[in-house]
Each structure stands twice: as C-alpha cells, then as structure tokens.
Design an enzyme around this catalytic site. Structure first.
Site, PDB file in Angstrom:
ATOM      1  N   LYS A 123       0.844  -1.355   0.166  1.00  0.00           N
ATOM      2  CA  LYS A 123      -0.144   0.065   0.316  1.00  0.00           C
ATOM      3  C   LYS A 123       1.114   1.446  -0.390  1.00  0.00           C
ATOM      4  O   LYS A 123       0.617   1.417  -0.975  1.00  0.00           O
ATOM      5  CB  LYS A 123      -0.964  -0.217   0.823  1.00  0.00           C
ATOM      6  CG  LYS A 123      -1.871   0.985   1.263  1.00  0.00           C
ATOM      7  CD  LYS A 123      -2.590   0.708   2.113  1.00  0.00           C
ATOM      8  CE  LYS A 123      -1.820  -0.028   3.902  1.00  0.00           C
ATOM      9  NZ  LYS A 123      -0.960   1.389   4.799  1.00  0.00           N
TER      10      LYS A 123
ATOM     11  N   ARG B   6      -7.928   3.751   8.945  1.00  0.00           N
ATOM     12  CA  ARG B   6      -7.812   2.239  10.073  1.00  0.00           C
ATOM     13  C   ARG B   6      -9.219   1.395  10.668  1.00  0.00           C
ATOM     14  O   ARG B   6      -9.049   0.022  10.765  1.00  0.00           O
ATOM     15  CB  ARG B   6      -6.429   2.433  10.903  1.00  0.00           C
ATOM     16  CG  ARG B   6      -6.099   2.817  10.593  1.00  0.00           C
ATOM     17  CD  ARG B   6      -4.668   1.430  10.077  1.00  0.00           C
ATOM     18  NE  ARG B   6      -3.368   1.859  10.783  1.00  0.00           N
ATOM     19  CZ  ARG B   6      -2.008   1.807  10.025  1.00  0.00           C
ATOM     20  NH1 ARG B   6      -2.087   2.878   8.839  1.00  0.00           N
ATOM     21  NH2 ARG B   6      -1.341   1.956  10.382  1.00  0.00           N
TER      22      ARG B   6
ATOM     23  N   ARG C 212      10.635  -7.372   5.029  1.00  0.00           N
ATOM     24  CA  ARG C 212      10.449  -6.189   5.085  1.00  0.00           C
ATOM     25  C   ARG C 212      11.591  -5.753   5.963  1.00  0.00           C
ATOM     26  O   ARG C 212      11.957  -5.736   6.849  1.00  0.00           O
ATOM     27  CB  ARG C 212       9.091  -5.643   4.971  1.00  0.00           C
ATOM     28  CG  ARG C 212       9.166  -4.025   5.002  1.00  0.00           C
ATOM     29  CD  ARG C 212       7.661  -4.253   5.296  1.00  0.00           C
ATOM     30  NE  ARG C 212       6.610  -4.001   5.945  1.00  0.00           N
ATOM     31  CZ  ARG C 212       5.645  -3.629   6.827  1.00  0.00           C
ATOM     32  NH1 ARG C 212       5.388  -3.000   5.284  1.00  0.00           N
ATOM     33  NH2 ARG C 212       5.349  -3.861   7.625  1.00  0.00           N
TER      34      ARG C 212
ATOM     35  N   ARG D 237      11.614  -3.990  11.227  1.00  0.00           N
ATOM     36  CA  ARG D 237      11.166  -3.670  12.651  1.00  0.00           C
ATOM     37  C   ARG D 237      10.782  -4.616  13.575  1.00  0.00           C
ATOM     38  O   ARG D 237      10.380  -5.788  12.614  1.00  0.00           O
ATOM     39  CB  ARG D 237       9.134  -3.044  12.083  1.00  0.00           C
ATOM     40  CG  ARG D 237       9.857  -1.848  11.474  1.00  0.00           C
ATOM     41  CD  ARG D 237       8.478  -1.068  10.974  1.00  0.00           C
ATOM     42  NE  ARG D 237       7.280  -1.796  10.823  1.00  0.00           N
ATOM     43  CZ  ARG D 237       6.407  -1.173  10.890  1.00  0.00           C
ATOM     44  NH1 ARG D 237       6.451  -0.248  10.251  1.00  0.00           N
ATOM     45  NH2 ARG D 237       5.135  -1.393  11.211  1.00  0.00           N
TER      46      ARG D 237
ATOM     47  N   ARG E 296      -0.609 -10.567  14.919  1.00  0.00           N
ATOM     48  CA  ARG E 296      -0.667  -8.873  14.139  1.00  0.00           C
ATOM     49  C   ARG E 296      -1.492  -8.877  12.849  1.00  0.00           C
ATOM     50  O   ARG E 296      -2.892  -8.101  12.582  1.00  0.00           O
ATOM     51  CB  ARG E 296       0.373  -8.303  13.436  1.00  0.00           C
ATOM     52  CG  ARG E 296       0.548  -6.851  13.056  1.00  0.00           C
ATOM     53  CD  ARG E 296       2.066  -6.533  12.769  1.00  0.00           C
ATOM     54  NE  ARG E 296       2.095  -5.377  12.649  1.00  0.00           N
ATOM     55  CZ  ARG E 296       2.863  -5.086  10.838  1.00  0.00           C
ATOM     56  NH1 ARG E 296       3.656  -5.784  11.033  1.00  0.00           N
ATOM     57  NH2 ARG E 296       2.691  -3.321  10.519  1.00  0.00           N
TER      58      ARG E 296
HETATM   59  P1  AMP Z   1       2.599   3.243   9.863  1.00  0.00           P
HETATM   60  O1  AMP Z   1       3.685   4.129   9.173  1.00  0.00           O
HETATM   61  O2  AMP Z   1       0.881   3.218   8.736  1.00  0.00           O
HETATM   62  O3  AMP Z   1       2.472   1.394   9.924  1.00  0.00           O
HETATM   63  O4  AMP Z   1       1.630   3.697  11.299  1.00  0.00           O
HETATM   64  C1  AMP Z   1       2.872   3.578  11.827  1.00  0.00           C
HETATM   65  C2  AMP Z   1       2.160   3.856  13.941  1.00  0.00           C
HETATM   66  O5  AMP Z   1       1.484   5.283  13.386  1.00  0.00           O
HETATM   67  C3  AMP Z   1       1.028   2.945  13.654  1.00  0.00           C
HETATM   68  O6  AMP Z   1       1.698   1.614  14.237  1.00  0.00           O
HETATM   69  C4  AMP Z   1      -0.253   3.534  14.758  1.00  0.00           C
HETATM   70  O7  AMP Z   1       0.470   4.493  15.821  1.00  0.00           O
HETATM   71  C5  AMP Z   1       0.069   5.345  14.165  1.00  0.00           C
HETATM   72  N1  AMP Z   1      -1.305   5.738  13.135  1.00  0.00           N
HETATM   73  C6  AMP Z   1      -1.461   5.527  11.625  1.00  0.00           C
HETATM   74  N2  AMP Z   1      -2.311   5.852  10.830  1.00  0.00           N
HETATM   75  C7  AMP Z   1      -3.025   5.734  11.984  1.00  0.00           C
HETATM   76  C8  AMP Z   1      -4.494   5.852  11.653  1.00  0.00           C
HETATM   77  N3  AMP Z   1      -5.278   5.994  11.196  1.00  0.00           N
HETATM   78  N4  AMP Z   1      -4.684   5.457  13.033  1.00  0.00           N
HETATM   79  C9  AMP Z   1      -4.608   5.533  14.244  1.00  0.00           C
HETATM   80  N5  AMP Z   1      -3.079   5.511  14.628  1.00  0.00           N
HETATM   81  C10 AMP Z   1      -2.175   5.563  13.532  1.00  0.00           C
END
Ligand code: AMP
Length: 221
Positions: free
Chosen positions: A14, A89, A128, A161, A172
C-alpha cells in the site's frame, strides 16, 4: 477535493503504491504514519501524546488521528486532492472522515483495495526492511535496495521492525484484517470500492491501480 484512499493489509504494498500513484497522478501522498512520525520528531503536543501508543505498536486514538489528518488535508497543496495511505484504519475513522469531508464540500471518490493472499503477506513481511530516518520501505525479494542495508532514497541504515519478524507477523495480520474488513464493508456499501490484485511485481500492480482510477474517471464518477 479528489481523495483516493488506498487500502491493504500490512505487506500488501500500500505505501509503495501510494507513493508511485501520487507521482503519476500529480497528487500529494498523505500517509498518517509519516505524519505521526514527523509530529513525534518535532515534539508537538500531539506527537508527544501519540508516541505513547506508537511505542507499543498500538493505534493512536481516533480523535488524535483524525485531527492530525484534517490538519494536513487543510493545507493548500491538498485542495486538489490527495492519495490517502494509512487512514481510515477503523470504521469509526471512516465515518469521521466522511463527516469532515462533507463539511468541506468533499467526498471520497474512490477506494482502492490492494488484495494479496494471507500466505503471501506473511512471506513478504518477513522480508521487509525500512530505513531508520524516514521509514522508506524495501523488500529483499520484491524491492531490494541497490546497496544492501542502505536506503536508496536518503542513504540511512535499513533496519527490520520487530513486528516484521515472521513469528509475530501472523498474529498482527489476524488483528488488522478484522479492522480492515470493517473499513472495506463501509466503502463497499457506499459503492466506491474497487479491488485490485496485488500479486506480481510493483509496476504491474501500479498499472492495475491506474486502470481502476481511469475507469472511474472515464465514467465521470
Ligand atoms: P504506519 O506507518 O502506517 O504503520 O503507522 C505507524 C503508526 O502510526 C501506527 O502503528 C499507529 O500507531 C499510528 N497510526 C498511523 N495511522 C493511524 C491511524 N489512521 N489511526 C491510528 N493510528 C495511526
């Protein structure tokens, strides 16, 4: 405001596709994960609050996520629309977004779901690696960096990660697929969801996504 939402399970590609599509369509790529990481780095009040959740690998509360996103969507460069990555989300976030866009005279045009079988997701995610500085994503099998262990974009070190280790990937995924399913249902009901096959190489998936965008645009939706 032309908002295209990209949806996909973790590992579906994505983020990668959102960046490519943004370039091809001339729209800003808005990734809430990047917005949160920037807020944490800058030490803003919102970043400080969000960090407690991010450090535990949890979702930040909806009200914070929505506030951060709407601040970004209200920036001048977003008036023509954006490619949205990482939001919504949850079903609650999808509803908040509908409401906020409604008050600005906008709506979600198109939601693209990148679909990849679970087994393939597990395989991909264990390969990854992301860069330490900005979170640029590479994959040892599908999108290897030109120099091993080094980010092509900014030259920083690539790290894995903790939650990309195979042992935790499956758990997960199970958890996140539930929430993703709710968001998919929401947009299916609204009639704006298109599903695209996420298997194969990155360029092939991009072409399928552009086809879906073109089909919708061509019908004047
Ligand atoms: P990502 O890079 O998309 O995996 O986001 C990293 C972290 O940011 C996630 O693990 C959440 O803690 C926070 N985060 C990103 N987008 C959202 C969202 N739409 N709602 C809640 N938390 C978010």
């Amino acid at each position: 405001m032309r908002i295209i939402v990209l949806l996909g399970a973790p590992g579906a590609g994505k983020g990668t596709q959102a960046a490519v599509l943004a370039g091809r369509l001339g729209l800003p790529h808005v990734a809430t994960g990047d917005l949160f990481r920037a807020a944490v780095r800058e030490g803003t009040p919102l970043g400080v609050e969000a960090q407690r959740y991010m450090a535990r690998g949890e979702l930040v509360p909806d009200r914070l996520a929505a506030r951060l996103l709407m601040e970004r969507l209200d920036q001048p460069d977003a008036t023509g629309g954006v490619i949205l990555d990482g939001f919504p989300r949850t079903r609650a976030q999808a509803e908040v977004l509908d409401g906020e866009l409604g008050t600005r005279g906008g709506a979600i045009d198109l939601v693209l779901l990148i679909e990849v079988p679970v087994e393939e997701l597990v395989e991909r995610m264990s390969g990854r690696w992301i860069c330490r500085l900005e979170g640029h994503v590479f994959n040892v099998t599908t999108n290897a960096p030109s120099r091993p262990g080094i980010c092509d974009v900014d030259g920083s070190e690539l790290i894995q990660r903790d939650d990309d280790r195979p042992a935790v990937v499956r758990a997960r995924l199970d958890q996140q697929l539930g929430a993703l399913g709710e968001v998919v249902d929401h947009y299916t009901t609204r009639g704006v969801l298109r599903t695209v096959d996420g298997r194969g190489d990155i360029a092939a998936v991009t072409e399928r996504l552009l086809d879906a965008v073109g089909t919708v645009a061509g019908r004047g939706v």
